[in-house]
Design a protein around this motif. Sequence first.
Motif, PDB file in Angstrom:
ATOM      1  N   LEU A   1      22.054  49.348  55.667  1.00 15.81           N
ATOM      2  CA  LEU A   1      22.122  48.696  54.354  1.00 15.81           C
ATOM      3  C   LEU A   1      20.729  48.508  53.758  1.00 15.81           C
ATOM      4  O   LEU A   1      20.554  48.615  52.538  1.00 15.81           O
ATOM      5  N   SER A   2      19.743  48.245  54.600  1.00 19.40           N
ATOM      6  CA  SER A   2      18.375  48.089  54.108  1.00 19.40           C
ATOM      7  C   SER A   2      17.862  49.398  53.515  1.00 19.40           C
ATOM      8  O   SER A   2      17.229  49.411  52.449  1.00 19.40           O
ATOM      9  N   ILE A   3      18.164  50.504  54.194  1.00 20.80           N
ATOM     10  CA  ILE A   3      17.777  51.814  53.669  1.00 20.80           C
ATOM     11  C   ILE A   3      18.508  52.091  52.364  1.00 20.80           C
ATOM     12  O   ILE A   3      17.908  52.551  51.379  1.00 20.80           O
ATOM     13  N   ALA A   4      19.812  51.782  52.335  1.00 21.76           N
ATOM     14  CA  ALA A   4      20.604  51.992  51.124  1.00 21.76           C
ATOM     15  C   ALA A   4      20.058  51.152  49.971  1.00 21.76           C
ATOM     16  O   ALA A   4      19.997  51.619  48.819  1.00 21.76           O
ATOM     17  N   GLY A   5      19.648  49.923  50.272  1.00 26.23           N
ATOM     18  CA  GLY A   5      19.083  49.066  49.239  1.00 26.23           C
ATOM     19  C   GLY A   5      17.775  49.611  48.696  1.00 26.23           C
ATOM     20  O   GLY A   5      17.518  49.563  47.493  1.00 26.23           O
ATOM     21  N   GLY A   6      16.932  50.143  49.604  1.00 27.02           N
ATOM     22  CA  GLY A   6      15.680  50.749  49.169  1.00 27.02           C
ATOM     23  C   GLY A   6      15.904  51.965  48.303  1.00 27.02           C
ATOM     24  O   GLY A   6      15.224  52.161  47.281  1.00 27.02           O
ATOM     25  N   VAL A   7      16.879  52.801  48.686  1.00 26.24           N
ATOM     26  CA  VAL A   7      17.213  53.984  47.887  1.00 26.24           C
ATOM     27  C   VAL A   7      17.747  53.565  46.516  1.00 26.24           C
ATOM     28  O   VAL A   7      17.379  54.151  45.486  1.00 26.24           O
ATOM     29  N   ALA A   8      18.610  52.557  46.501  1.00 26.96           N
ATOM     30  CA  ALA A   8      19.163  52.071  45.235  1.00 26.96           C
ATOM     31  C   ALA A   8      18.065  51.558  44.311  1.00 26.96           C
ATOM     32  O   ALA A   8      18.075  51.813  43.101  1.00 26.96           O
ATOM     33  N   LEU A   9      17.107  50.827  44.885  1.00 26.36           N
ATOM     34  CA  LEU A   9      15.993  50.321  44.086  1.00 26.36           C
ATOM     35  C   LEU A   9      15.175  51.459  43.511  1.00 26.36           C
ATOM     36  O   LEU A   9      14.779  51.437  42.331  1.00 26.36           O
ATOM     37  N   LEU A  10      14.927  52.491  44.324  1.00 31.82           N
ATOM     38  CA  LEU A  10      14.159  53.642  43.867  1.00 31.82           C
ATOM     39  C   LEU A  10      14.896  54.392  42.763  1.00 31.82           C
ATOM     40  O   LEU A  10      14.294  54.764  41.744  1.00 31.82           O
ATOM     41  N   VAL A  11      16.187  54.619  42.966  1.00 25.03           N
ATOM     42  CA  VAL A  11      16.989  55.316  41.949  1.00 25.03           C
ATOM     43  C   VAL A  11      16.993  54.537  40.640  1.00 25.03           C
ATOM     44  O   VAL A  11      16.841  55.119  39.559  1.00 25.03           O
ATOM     45  N   SER A  12      17.144  53.232  40.735  1.00 24.55           N
ATOM     46  CA  SER A  12      17.168  52.399  39.538  1.00 24.55           C
ATOM     47  C   SER A  12      15.830  52.458  38.795  1.00 24.55           C
ATOM     48  O   SER A  12      15.790  52.626  37.576  1.00 24.55           O
ATOM     49  N   ALA A  13      14.725  52.333  39.540  1.00 26.12           N
ATOM     50  CA  ALA A  13      13.401  52.347  38.915  1.00 26.12           C
ATOM     51  C   ALA A  13      13.095  53.694  38.276  1.00 26.12           C
ATOM     52  O   ALA A  13      12.633  53.765  37.126  1.00 26.12           O
ATOM     53  N   LEU A  14      13.371  54.776  39.009  1.00 25.86           N
ATOM     54  CA  LEU A  14      13.109  56.113  38.468  1.00 25.86           C
ATOM     55  C   LEU A  14      14.033  56.409  37.292  1.00 25.86           C
ATOM     56  O   LEU A  14      13.617  57.050  36.314  1.00 25.86           O
ATOM     57  N   GLY A  15      15.273  55.937  37.381  1.00 23.96           N
ATOM     58  CA  GLY A  15      16.217  56.158  36.295  1.00 23.96           C
ATOM     59  C   GLY A  15      15.784  55.471  35.013  1.00 23.96           C
ATOM     60  O   GLY A  15      15.853  56.059  33.927  1.00 23.96           O
TER      61      GLY A  15
END
Length: 242
Positions: free
Chosen positions: A120-134
Motif C-alpha cells: 500500500l505504501s508503494i501504491a500510495g507513492g505511485v498514486a502521488l506521482l501520477v497525480s503530481a505529473l498529471g
Amino acid sequence: MKRSQALWSLVLLSGLLAAFMTSWTLHRYVDYGYSFWYDQLSIDEHIDKYGPRNRYIKGFQTLDRDEHIVLFSGIVDAVHKQGQGLGELSFTDALGREKRLLREPEIVHLQDVAHLVDVLSIAGGVALLVSALGVWFLQRRRIAVQWKSQGILFASLLGLIGLIVLIVGPKDVFYQLHVWIFPDDHQWFFYYQDSLMSTMMKAPDLFGGIGATLVGLGLFLFAGFVAWLVRVTRNGKAALTN
C-alpha cells in the motif's frame, strides 16, 4: 466523457488514493490513536474480562494502561518494519515472569499485514506521482477541470461505496476484505480467548474507530487538494475550456 476529462479523473482518483495513504502514514505516527480509543472503547475492561480467559498466555490483565499502549506501539513499529521484532514482543506479569505477547499464528498474520502495508505504501507513492505529473501535464496543456462532471463522478463513486458498506455491514465488509487479501492457509480470525493481540485491540471495534478517523482525514486532505486545484484554475493557470 472527453479524453482530457478522463485524464483529470485519473489525476483526482490518484490524488484521493494518495490522500488516504497520507492519512495512513500520519496515523502511524500516533499509533493509530490507540491511546484515545483505549479509553473510548473501554479496552481496559475488555482486557480484564478476556485476559484471564486466554488459553495460552496468562497474566496480561495484570498490566496497566501504559504497558498495554507500549505493547500496541511495538506491534505498530514492527508492522512498519517488515514484521521485524514481532517475535520479541513480551511482557512481565505480576509474578515477574516474562512472557511472549504473540503466538506463531498471530506473528504470521502480522507479517502478512506488514507485507500489505509495504504494498500500500508503494501504491500510495505511485498514486502521488501520477497525480503530481498529471496536474503538471494538464496545466501545461492548459486543460481545465470540468468540476460539475467530476463532482458527479466522484460523489457517485463514494456514494456507491458507502451504500455497499451500509447494505452489507461494516463488519462483514471488514471480514470479506480479509478473505480476499490474506492467504487462505494463514489464520486471520482469532477468538479473544486465543489471542492477546485480538484482546488488546478489541477487534474489530478498534478497527472501526481507526477506519473512521483514517477515512475522515483522508477526505479532508483530498478536499484540500481539490480546493488548491480550484484556486489554480481561477487564477488563470489553466484555460477555462478545453
